[in-house]
Design an enzyme around this catalytic site. Structure first.
Site, mmCIF file in Angstrom:
data_model
loop_
_atom_site.group_PDB
_atom_site.id
_atom_site.type_symbol
_atom_site.label_atom_id
_atom_site.label_comp_id
_atom_site.label_asym_id
_atom_site.label_seq_id
_atom_site.Cartn_x
_atom_site.Cartn_y
_atom_site.Cartn_z
ATOM 1 N N LYS A 20 0.831 -1.201 0.000
ATOM 2 C CA LYS A 20 0.000 0.000 0.000
ATOM 3 C C LYS A 20 0.874 1.262 0.000
ATOM 4 O O LYS A 20 2.085 1.179 0.249
ATOM 5 C CB LYS A 20 -0.937 -0.056 1.207
ATOM 6 C CG LYS A 20 -1.898 -1.253 1.169
ATOM 7 C CD LYS A 20 -2.823 -1.284 2.372
ATOM 8 C CE LYS A 20 -3.816 -2.435 2.267
ATOM 9 N NZ LYS A 20 -4.808 -2.410 3.380
ATOM 10 N N TYR A 60 -12.459 -2.688 -3.462
ATOM 11 C CA TYR A 60 -13.035 -2.808 -2.108
ATOM 12 C C TYR A 60 -14.567 -2.835 -2.130
ATOM 13 O O TYR A 60 -15.197 -2.518 -1.122
ATOM 14 C CB TYR A 60 -12.532 -1.670 -1.216
ATOM 15 C CG TYR A 60 -11.104 -1.891 -0.711
ATOM 16 C CD1 TYR A 60 -10.769 -3.029 0.027
ATOM 17 C CD2 TYR A 60 -10.102 -0.949 -0.940
ATOM 18 C CE1 TYR A 60 -9.480 -3.238 0.494
ATOM 19 C CE2 TYR A 60 -8.800 -1.150 -0.470
ATOM 20 C CZ TYR A 60 -8.506 -2.303 0.255
ATOM 21 O OH TYR A 60 -7.227 -2.500 0.722
ATOM 22 N N ARG A 96 -1.586 -14.703 3.527
ATOM 23 C CA ARG A 96 -2.392 -14.114 4.608
ATOM 24 C C ARG A 96 -1.740 -14.366 5.971
ATOM 25 O O ARG A 96 -1.725 -13.489 6.838
ATOM 26 C CB ARG A 96 -3.821 -14.696 4.600
ATOM 27 C CG ARG A 96 -4.661 -14.277 3.414
ATOM 28 C CD ARG A 96 -5.198 -12.882 3.499
ATOM 29 N NE ARG A 96 -6.204 -12.706 4.530
ATOM 30 C CZ ARG A 96 -6.978 -11.628 4.635
ATOM 31 N NH1 ARG A 96 -6.865 -10.621 3.765
ATOM 32 N NH2 ARG A 96 -7.859 -11.517 5.599
ATOM 33 N N THR A 102 -5.933 -8.144 10.150
ATOM 34 C CA THR A 102 -6.289 -6.840 9.571
ATOM 35 C C THR A 102 -5.807 -5.705 10.454
ATOM 36 O O THR A 102 -5.231 -4.723 9.971
ATOM 37 C CB THR A 102 -7.820 -6.759 9.370
ATOM 38 O OG1 THR A 102 -8.218 -7.833 8.507
ATOM 39 C CG2 THR A 102 -8.225 -5.431 8.762
ATOM 40 N N ARG A 113 2.430 -7.170 9.165
ATOM 41 C CA ARG A 113 1.736 -6.114 9.917
ATOM 42 C C ARG A 113 2.193 -6.084 11.374
ATOM 43 O O ARG A 113 2.268 -5.023 11.992
ATOM 44 C CB ARG A 113 0.221 -6.294 9.808
ATOM 45 C CG ARG A 113 -0.323 -5.912 8.420
ATOM 46 C CD ARG A 113 -1.788 -6.271 8.297
ATOM 47 N NE ARG A 113 -2.366 -5.877 7.012
ATOM 48 C CZ ARG A 113 -3.497 -6.381 6.520
ATOM 49 N NH1 ARG A 113 -4.157 -7.300 7.213
ATOM 50 N NH2 ARG A 113 -3.966 -5.977 5.360
ATOM 51 N N VAL A 120 -4.902 0.067 11.895
ATOM 52 C CA VAL A 120 -5.647 -0.668 10.864
ATOM 53 C C VAL A 120 -5.772 0.148 9.576
ATOM 54 O O VAL A 120 -5.795 -0.412 8.478
ATOM 55 C CB VAL A 120 -7.037 -1.116 11.389
ATOM 56 C CG1 VAL A 120 -7.950 0.076 11.640
ATOM 57 C CG2 VAL A 120 -7.693 -2.116 10.449
ATOM 58 N N ASN A 123 -2.054 -0.104 7.239
ATOM 59 C CA ASN A 123 -1.559 -1.460 7.530
ATOM 60 C C ASN A 123 -0.693 -2.066 6.425
ATOM 61 O O ASN A 123 -0.571 -3.276 6.300
ATOM 62 C CB ASN A 123 -2.711 -2.377 7.962
ATOM 63 C CG ASN A 123 -3.769 -2.551 6.901
ATOM 64 O OD1 ASN A 123 -3.660 -1.993 5.813
ATOM 65 N ND2 ASN A 123 -4.787 -3.333 7.199
ATOM 66 N N HIS A 126 -1.815 -5.494 1.340
ATOM 67 C CA HIS A 126 -3.049 -6.238 1.069
ATOM 68 C C HIS A 126 -2.708 -7.613 0.514
ATOM 69 O O HIS A 126 -1.784 -7.740 -0.289
ATOM 70 C CB HIS A 126 -3.901 -5.490 0.031
ATOM 71 C CG HIS A 126 -5.006 -6.327 -0.541
ATOM 72 N ND1 HIS A 126 -6.226 -6.463 0.090
ATOM 73 C CD2 HIS A 126 -5.062 -7.112 -1.649
ATOM 74 C CE1 HIS A 126 -6.986 -7.298 -0.628
ATOM 75 N NE2 HIS A 126 -6.306 -7.705 -1.688
ATOM 76 N N GLU A 137 -9.379 -10.342 -8.157
ATOM 77 C CA GLU A 137 -8.455 -9.219 -7.986
ATOM 78 C C GLU A 137 -7.343 -9.244 -9.033
ATOM 79 O O GLU A 137 -6.956 -8.196 -9.556
ATOM 80 C CB GLU A 137 -7.887 -9.227 -6.563
ATOM 81 C CG GLU A 137 -8.957 -8.882 -5.538
ATOM 82 C CD GLU A 137 -8.529 -9.036 -4.073
ATOM 83 O OE1 GLU A 137 -9.381 -8.838 -3.198
ATOM 84 O OE2 GLU A 137 -7.347 -9.369 -3.825
HETATM 85 N N1 UDP Z 1 -9.852 -0.981 7.105
HETATM 86 C C1 UDP Z 1 -9.879 0.158 7.876
HETATM 87 N N2 UDP Z 1 -10.631 0.155 9.016
HETATM 88 C C2 UDP Z 1 -11.332 -0.924 9.435
HETATM 89 C C3 UDP Z 1 -11.289 -2.087 8.643
HETATM 90 C C4 UDP Z 1 -10.537 -2.080 7.490
HETATM 91 O O1 UDP Z 1 -9.253 1.158 7.541
HETATM 92 O O2 UDP Z 1 -11.979 -0.865 10.486
HETATM 93 C C5 UDP Z 1 -9.057 -0.984 5.867
HETATM 94 C C6 UDP Z 1 -7.692 -1.652 6.063
HETATM 95 O O3 UDP Z 1 -6.746 -0.980 5.234
HETATM 96 C C7 UDP Z 1 -7.952 -3.060 5.577
HETATM 97 C C8 UDP Z 1 -8.921 -2.792 4.409
HETATM 98 O O4 UDP Z 1 -9.723 -1.723 4.863
HETATM 99 O O5 UDP Z 1 -6.760 -3.702 5.169
HETATM 100 C C9 UDP Z 1 -9.769 -3.953 3.984
HETATM 101 O O6 UDP Z 1 -10.390 -4.536 5.115
HETATM 102 P P1 UDP Z 1 -10.491 -6.121 5.257
HETATM 103 O O7 UDP Z 1 -11.450 -6.413 6.358
HETATM 104 O O8 UDP Z 1 -10.778 -6.722 3.913
HETATM 105 O O9 UDP Z 1 -9.028 -6.503 5.777
HETATM 106 P P2 UDP Z 1 -7.777 -7.252 5.108
HETATM 107 O O10 UDP Z 1 -8.319 -8.338 4.220
HETATM 108 O O11 UDP Z 1 -6.996 -6.207 4.340
HETATM 109 O O12 UDP Z 1 -6.975 -7.795 6.269
#
Ligand code: UDP
Length: 160
Positions: A20, A60, A96, A102, A113, A120, A123, A126, A137
């Site tokens: 990111k 997203y 992952r 997350t 992370r 969050v 982070n 992705h 994707e």
């Molecule tokens: N995100 C955020 N606040 C939240 C949840 C998510 O800013 O409360 C952002 C964060 O950058 C996260 C992305 O949105 O990586 C996508 O969320 P997801 O739940 O898909 O998490 P990921 O798969 O990236 O772990």
């Protein structure tokens, strides 16, 4: 795109990874690529780009009704990011696991992370959360000709 081609190695699972804008600004590109390379995963596509809000809204789309949706779209379009496709055994799950949770606060040390960020909303990376979303994707971010098939000569030392 993202599907198996002969000559692409014996393991055909692929995932989409993005470093990111905060990861790029914090000079973590080399470190992050190093971790996946050393794990034994194979890089099959990579580009640096500043993504449009339109592309990120699509990326997203599953979060369109969540309160953080506009903010995550702004954040992700705020500077250059590195888009990649990695291939290997259980690569979606493996990546992952290496990324962590997350919320960086819930991510163990040793994960990306867990080691490199605190919040969050910043982070650094992705990774696709399922084989199905990886396929979507990869198709969203890469044209088929941007993915390169190559024989990893270390493969025999990585896979049984
Ligand atoms: N995100 C955020 N606040 C939240 C949840 C998510 O800013 O409360 C952002 C964060 O950058 C996260 C992305 O949105 O990586 C996508 O969320 P997801 O739940 O898909 O998490 P990921 O798969 O990236 O772990």
């Amino acid at each position: 795109a993202g599907l198996f081609h002969s000559g692409c190695g014996r393991i055909n699972e692929r995932t989409f990874v993005a470093i990111k804008p905060d990861g790029v600004q914090r000079h973590l590109v080399g470190e992050i690529i190093r971790r996946f390379e050393q794990k034994g995963l194979q890089l099959v596509g990579m580009k640096l780009l500043q993504a449009s809000e339109e592309l990120l809204k699509e990326h997203y789309i599953a979060h369109r009704d969540r309160p953080f949706y506009p903010r995550v779209v702004k954040y992700m379009s705020s500077g250059p990011m590195v888009a990649m496709v990695w291939q290997g055994l259980d690569v979606v799950k493996t990546v992952r696991t290496m990324i962590g949770e997350t919320n960086p606060a819930d991510s163990r040390p040793g994960t990306i992370r867990g080691d490199f960020c605190l919040e969050v909303s910043k982070n650094v990376i992705h990774g696709s959360d399922s084989v199905e979303s990886a396929q979507q994707e990869i198709n969203l971010w890469f044209r088929p000709e941007e993915l390169t098939c190559w024989q990893d000569t270390a493969e025999h030392w990585i896979y049984e």
